[in-house]
Design a protein around this motif. Structure first.
Motif, PDB file in Angstrom:
ATOM      1  N   GLN A 188      -1.809   4.190  -4.062  1.00 51.44           N
ATOM      2  CA  GLN A 188      -3.056   4.302  -4.824  1.00 51.44           C
ATOM      3  C   GLN A 188      -3.295   5.702  -5.377  1.00 51.44           C
ATOM      4  O   GLN A 188      -3.749   5.859  -6.491  1.00 51.44           O
ATOM      5  CB  GLN A 188      -4.246   3.878  -3.949  1.00 51.44           C
ATOM      6  N   SER A 195      -5.554   9.633  -8.405  1.00 47.20           N
ATOM      7  CA  SER A 195      -6.059   8.280  -8.189  1.00 47.20           C
ATOM      8  C   SER A 195      -6.821   7.812  -9.422  1.00 47.20           C
ATOM      9  O   SER A 195      -7.659   8.558  -9.940  1.00 47.20           O
ATOM     10  CB  SER A 195      -6.986   8.265  -6.977  1.00 47.20           C
ATOM     11  N   PRO A 196      -6.540   6.639  -9.925  1.00 48.11           N
ATOM     12  CA  PRO A 196      -5.528   5.688  -9.456  1.00 48.11           C
ATOM     13  C   PRO A 196      -4.157   6.014 -10.039  1.00 48.11           C
ATOM     14  O   PRO A 196      -4.045   6.514 -11.151  1.00 48.11           O
ATOM     15  CB  PRO A 196      -6.031   4.345  -9.988  1.00 48.11           C
ATOM     16  N   GLN A 217       0.784  -1.235   0.000  1.00 46.31           N
ATOM     17  CA  GLN A 217       0.000   0.000   0.000  1.00 46.31           C
ATOM     18  C   GLN A 217       0.817   1.288   0.000  1.00 46.31           C
ATOM     19  O   GLN A 217       0.322   2.326  -0.424  1.00 46.31           O
ATOM     20  CB  GLN A 217      -0.923   0.054   1.241  1.00 46.31           C
TER      21      GLN A 217
END
Length: 157
Positions: A48, A80-81, A32
Motif C-alpha cells: 500500500q 501511499s497509495p 498486502q
C-alpha cells in the motif's frame, strides 16, 4: 611430517568457498506484502505505501521492532497509495517497484533489488515530471534508513 605452507591452506579455503552454491533469492507475495530473502537477509515490503516493515537476518527476527518501518517521504507526499509490481524475478536477482503519482505533480517509482550474494538490498528512485504537467513544488525527498552494524564477533553470518 611436512607441513603445507600457509598460503596453500588459504588458497584451499578460498577455492572451497567458491564452490559452495549461493542461496537463491526468494520472493513471497500475498495481497498486502512481499518478502524478499536470500539466505543472508529478509526484507518485507508493504504494498500500500512501499514501507519496509521487516528486516531479519541470521538469528535476529525483525530488527525494526513491533511497529518499526523505514520509508520514503517528501514535502506534500508519501508513497501511499502505491502500485506494486515485480520487475525481474530470477534465482540470482529479484527487483520490485512501487509507483506513486503525487499531488505535487511528480511521479515516483521506487525500486528495490536483492541479489543472491549481497547481505542487503539496493534501492533507487526514479522521479519524473512530465512536460505537460503543471508546475510542481519539489522541495526535498528523504529516505529514512536503517544501518545494521554487526557485532564485532560476527555471529550474524
Amino acid at each position: 611430517m611436512m607441513k603445507a605452507p600457509r598460503y596453500l591452506w588459504l588458497i584451499g579455503l578460498l577455492l572451497s568457498s567458491l564452490t559452495q552454491p549461493l542461496a537463491q533469492v526468494k520472493r513471497v507475495t500475498n495481497a498486502q506484502s512481499t518478502t524478499l530473502s536470500n539466505g543472508k537477509v529478509a526484507l518485507t515490503f508493504n504494498h500500500q505505501n512501499a514501507d519496509v516493515t521487516g528486516v531479519s537476518f541470521a538469528n535476529h527476527e525483525n530488527i525494526l521492532g513491533k511497529n518499526g518501518r523505514f520509508y520514503l517521504l517528501g514535502p506534500g507526499f508519501s508513497m501511499s497509495p502505491s502500485t506494486f509490481r515485480v520487475i525481474r524475478d530470477t534465482p540470482a536477482l529479484v527487483e520490485i517497484a512501487f509507483y506513486h503519482e503525487a499531488s505535487n505533480h511528480f511521479q515516483y517509482d521506487l525500486h528495490y533489488v536483492m541479489t543472491q550474494d549481497s547481505p542487503g538490498v539496493y534501492c533507487f528512485l526514479v522521479q519524473t515530471h512530465q512536460q505537460g504537467d503543471s508546475t510542481g513544488d519539489y522541495g526535498q525527498t528523504r529516505r529514512s534508513s536503517v544501518q545494521i552494524r554487526p557485532p564485532p564477533y560476527r555471529d550474524w553470518e
